[in-house]
Design a protein around this motif. Structure first.
Motif, PDB file in Angstrom:
ATOM      1  N   SER A  17       0.828  -1.202   0.000  1.00  0.00           N
ATOM      2  CA  SER A  17       0.000   0.000   0.000  1.00  0.00           C
ATOM      3  C   SER A  17       0.867   1.259   0.000  1.00  0.00           C
ATOM      4  CB  SER A  17      -0.895   0.024   1.239  1.00  0.00           C
ATOM      5  OG  SER A  17      -1.796  -1.060   1.257  1.00  0.00           O
ATOM      6  N   LEU A  18       0.301   2.304  -0.543  1.00  0.00           N
ATOM      7  CA  LEU A  18       0.885   3.645  -0.479  1.00  0.00           C
ATOM      8  C   LEU A  18      -0.251   4.638  -0.347  1.00  0.00           C
ATOM      9  CD1 LEU A  18       3.610   3.768  -3.315  1.00  0.00           C
ATOM     10  CD2 LEU A  18       4.031   3.881  -0.852  1.00  0.00           C
ATOM     11  N   ARG A  19       0.060   5.782   0.264  1.00  0.00           N
ATOM     12  CA  ARG A  19      -0.907   6.877   0.277  1.00  0.00           C
ATOM     13  C   ARG A  19      -0.246   8.102  -0.335  1.00  0.00           C
ATOM     14  NH1 ARG A  19      -4.077  10.104   5.122  1.00  0.00           N
ATOM     15  NH2 ARG A  19      -2.002  10.987   5.468  1.00  0.00           N
ATOM     16  N   LEU A  20      -0.837   8.575  -1.408  1.00  0.00           N
ATOM     17  CA  LEU A  20      -0.369   9.801  -2.053  1.00  0.00           C
ATOM     18  C   LEU A  20      -1.116  11.000  -1.479  1.00  0.00           C
ATOM     19  CD1 LEU A  20      -0.254   8.706  -5.810  1.00  0.00           C
ATOM     20  CD2 LEU A  20       1.466   8.386  -4.013  1.00  0.00           C
ATOM     21  N   SER A  21      -0.405  12.114  -1.397  1.00  0.00           N
ATOM     22  CA  SER A  21      -1.002  13.374  -0.951  1.00  0.00           C
ATOM     23  C   SER A  21      -0.788  14.436  -2.015  1.00  0.00           C
ATOM     24  CB  SER A  21      -0.367  13.842   0.361  1.00  0.00           C
ATOM     25  OG  SER A  21      -0.559  12.903   1.395  1.00  0.00           O
ATOM     26  N   CYS A  22      -1.733  15.344  -2.100  1.00  0.00           N
ATOM     27  CA  CYS A  22      -1.627  16.483  -3.023  1.00  0.00           C
ATOM     28  C   CYS A  22      -2.049  17.721  -2.245  1.00  0.00           C
ATOM     29  CB  CYS A  22      -2.508  16.263  -4.237  1.00  0.00           C
ATOM     30  SG  CYS A  22      -2.621  17.696  -5.338  1.00  0.00           S
ATOM     31  N   VAL A  23      -1.094  18.567  -1.941  1.00  0.00           N
ATOM     32  CA  VAL A  23      -1.372  19.813  -1.243  1.00  0.00           C
ATOM     33  C   VAL A  23      -1.572  20.913  -2.266  1.00  0.00           C
ATOM     34  CG1 VAL A  23      -0.542  21.490   0.432  1.00  0.00           C
ATOM     35  CG2 VAL A  23      -0.012  19.072   0.736  1.00  0.00           C
ATOM     36  N   VAL A  24      -2.683  21.621  -2.167  1.00  0.00           N
ATOM     37  CA  VAL A  24      -3.002  22.663  -3.143  1.00  0.00           C
ATOM     38  C   VAL A  24      -2.929  24.041  -2.492  1.00  0.00           C
ATOM     39  CG1 VAL A  24      -4.535  21.016  -4.282  1.00  0.00           C
ATOM     40  CG2 VAL A  24      -5.502  22.795  -2.819  1.00  0.00           C
ATOM     41  N   SER A  25      -2.659  25.029  -3.323  1.00  0.00           N
ATOM     42  CA  SER A  25      -2.676  26.419  -2.882  1.00  0.00           C
ATOM     43  C   SER A  25      -3.144  27.288  -4.035  1.00  0.00           C
ATOM     44  CB  SER A  25      -1.294  26.859  -2.398  1.00  0.00           C
ATOM     45  OG  SER A  25      -0.334  26.702  -3.413  1.00  0.00           O
ATOM     46  N   GLY A  26      -3.663  28.455  -3.690  1.00  0.00           N
ATOM     47  CA  GLY A  26      -4.152  29.372  -4.709  1.00  0.00           C
ATOM     48  C   GLY A  26      -5.620  29.177  -5.047  1.00  0.00           C
ATOM     49  N   PHE A  27      -6.247  28.152  -4.479  1.00  0.00           N
ATOM     50  CA  PHE A  27      -7.677  27.936  -4.646  1.00  0.00           C
ATOM     51  C   PHE A  27      -8.152  27.036  -3.507  1.00  0.00           C
ATOM     52  CE2 PHE A  27      -7.827  23.536  -6.237  1.00  0.00           C
ATOM     53  CZ  PHE A  27      -6.509  23.336  -6.600  1.00  0.00           C
ATOM     54  N   ASN A  28      -9.459  26.915  -3.381  1.00  0.00           N
ATOM     55  CA  ASN A  28     -10.055  26.046  -2.360  1.00  0.00           C
ATOM     56  C   ASN A  28     -10.478  24.725  -2.984  1.00  0.00           C
ATOM     57  OD1 ASN A  28      -9.904  28.038  -0.280  1.00  0.00           O
ATOM     58  ND2 ASN A  28     -11.695  29.034  -1.174  1.00  0.00           N
ATOM     59  N   LEU A  29     -10.433  23.669  -2.194  1.00  0.00           N
ATOM     60  CA  LEU A  29     -10.779  22.353  -2.723  1.00  0.00           C
ATOM     61  C   LEU A  29     -12.248  22.224  -3.098  1.00  0.00           C
ATOM     62  CD1 LEU A  29      -8.672  19.879  -0.560  1.00  0.00           C
ATOM     63  CD2 LEU A  29      -8.343  20.530  -2.941  1.00  0.00           C
ATOM     64  N   ASP A  30     -13.089  23.116  -2.604  1.00  0.00           N
ATOM     65  CA  ASP A  30     -14.492  23.056  -3.017  1.00  0.00           C
ATOM     66  C   ASP A  30     -14.769  23.953  -4.219  1.00  0.00           C
ATOM     67  OD1 ASP A  30     -15.748  25.000  -0.170  1.00  0.00           O
ATOM     68  OD2 ASP A  30     -14.224  25.421  -1.682  1.00  0.00           O
ATOM     69  N   ASP A  31     -13.710  24.476  -4.848  1.00  0.00           N
ATOM     70  CA  ASP A  31     -13.874  25.290  -6.062  1.00  0.00           C
ATOM     71  C   ASP A  31     -14.008  24.427  -7.311  1.00  0.00           C
ATOM     72  OD1 ASP A  31     -11.631  28.008  -5.070  1.00  0.00           O
ATOM     73  OD2 ASP A  31     -13.764  27.661  -4.664  1.00  0.00           O
ATOM     74  N   ILE A  70     -10.095   7.738  -2.950  1.00  0.00           N
ATOM     75  CA  ILE A  70      -9.767   9.159  -2.958  1.00  0.00           C
ATOM     76  C   ILE A  70     -10.524   9.851  -1.831  1.00  0.00           C
ATOM     77  CG2 ILE A  70     -11.599   9.784  -4.601  1.00  0.00           C
ATOM     78  CD1 ILE A  70      -9.635  11.832  -5.814  1.00  0.00           C
ATOM     79  N   SER A  71      -9.885  10.836  -1.230  1.00  0.00           N
ATOM     80  CA  SER A  71     -10.532  11.627  -0.191  1.00  0.00           C
ATOM     81  C   SER A  71      -9.885  13.002  -0.169  1.00  0.00           C
ATOM     82  CB  SER A  71     -10.402  10.953   1.178  1.00  0.00           C
ATOM     83  OG  SER A  71      -9.044  10.822   1.553  1.00  0.00           O
ATOM     84  N   LYS A  72     -10.509  13.918   0.543  1.00  0.00           N
ATOM     85  CA  LYS A  72      -9.911  15.237   0.669  1.00  0.00           C
ATOM     86  C   LYS A  72     -10.210  15.832   2.033  1.00  0.00           C
ATOM     87  CE  LYS A  72     -13.631  17.843  -1.647  1.00  0.00           C
ATOM     88  NZ  LYS A  72     -13.897  18.921  -2.642  1.00  0.00           N
ATOM     89  N   ASP A  73      -9.320  16.694   2.458  1.00  0.00           N
ATOM     90  CA  ASP A  73      -9.452  17.411   3.722  1.00  0.00           C
ATOM     91  C   ASP A  73      -9.377  18.892   3.392  1.00  0.00           C
ATOM     92  OD1 ASP A  73      -9.065  18.695   6.173  1.00  0.00           O
ATOM     93  OD2 ASP A  73      -7.987  16.997   7.023  1.00  0.00           O
ATOM     94  N   ASN A  74     -10.516  19.534   3.331  1.00  0.00           N
ATOM     95  CA  ASN A  74     -10.548  20.945   2.935  1.00  0.00           C
ATOM     96  C   ASN A  74      -9.732  21.820   3.887  1.00  0.00           C
ATOM     97  OD1 ASN A  74     -12.198  20.111   0.880  1.00  0.00           O
ATOM     98  ND2 ASN A  74     -13.973  21.327   1.513  1.00  0.00           N
ATOM     99  N   ALA A  75      -9.761  21.499   5.177  1.00  0.00           N
ATOM    100  CA  ALA A  75      -9.039  22.313   6.154  1.00  0.00           C
ATOM    101  C   ALA A  75      -7.530  22.263   5.927  1.00  0.00           C
ATOM    102  CB  ALA A  75      -9.371  21.846   7.559  1.00  0.00           C
ATOM    103  N   LYS A  76      -7.055  21.145   5.385  1.00  0.00           N
ATOM    104  CA  LYS A  76      -5.623  20.987   5.117  1.00  0.00           C
ATOM    105  C   LYS A  76      -5.278  21.239   3.654  1.00  0.00           C
ATOM    106  CE  LYS A  76      -4.804  17.657   8.844  1.00  0.00           C
ATOM    107  NZ  LYS A  76      -4.287  16.322   9.198  1.00  0.00           N
ATOM    108  N   THR A  78      -5.743  19.453   1.156  1.00  0.00           N
ATOM    109  CA  THR A  78      -5.033  18.254   0.722  1.00  0.00           C
ATOM    110  C   THR A  78      -6.010  17.201   0.198  1.00  0.00           C
ATOM    111  OG1 THR A  78      -3.306  18.647   2.376  1.00  0.00           O
ATOM    112  CG2 THR A  78      -3.414  16.450   1.416  1.00  0.00           C
ATOM    113  N   VAL A  79      -5.608  16.589  -0.901  1.00  0.00           N
ATOM    114  CA  VAL A  79      -6.323  15.463  -1.490  1.00  0.00           C
ATOM    115  C   VAL A  79      -5.440  14.228  -1.332  1.00  0.00           C
ATOM    116  CG1 VAL A  79      -7.408  14.542  -3.563  1.00  0.00           C
ATOM    117  CG2 VAL A  79      -7.380  17.000  -3.144  1.00  0.00           C
TER     118      VAL A  79
END
Length: 125
Positions: A17-31, A70-76, A78-79
């Protein structure tokens, strides 16, 4: 400035198993709908999973259904992509992308989609 930064790739044995993370900036994950693509050596990039803006709907390519989540944490901002029961054919570069067509029959980037730089996943014994 929109940025997506993936991490979590690596070398893993088949069945692992592996868990990938994607940290975003410049927009919100609910956009935008956001998701994961992969490109195996010598193959075209394929959409493998996406999640809608509200986080209430997720879709998967048949090749990963039942194994990836797939999942996401809007507060972080991160997807995540949890990948279980990995197979050698899962090997490739995994990209996070935002602003997608995210439906059960299509996971594809819109014209102005934003991409991360990718993270390598290698499944081998």
């Amino acid at each position: 400035q929109v940025q997506l930064v993936e991490s979590g790739g690596g070398l893993v044995q088949p069945g692992g198993s592996l868990r990938l993370s994607c940290v975003v900036s410049g927009f919100n994950l609910d956009d935008y709908p956001i998701g994961w693509f992969r490109q195996a050596p010598g193959k075209v990039r394929e959409g493998i999973s996406c999640i809608n803006t509200s986080g209430t709907m997720t879709f998967y390519a048949d090749s990963v259904k039942g194994r990836f989540t797939i999942s996401k944490d809007n507060a972080k901002n991160t997807v995540y992509l949890q990948m279980n029961a990995l197979k050698p054919e899962d090997t490739g570069v995994y990209y996070c992308a935002a602003d997608l067509q995210c439906q059960w029959y299509r996971i594809s980037p819109r014209a102005r989609a934003s991409w991360g730089q990718g993270t390598q996943v290698t499944v081998s014994s």
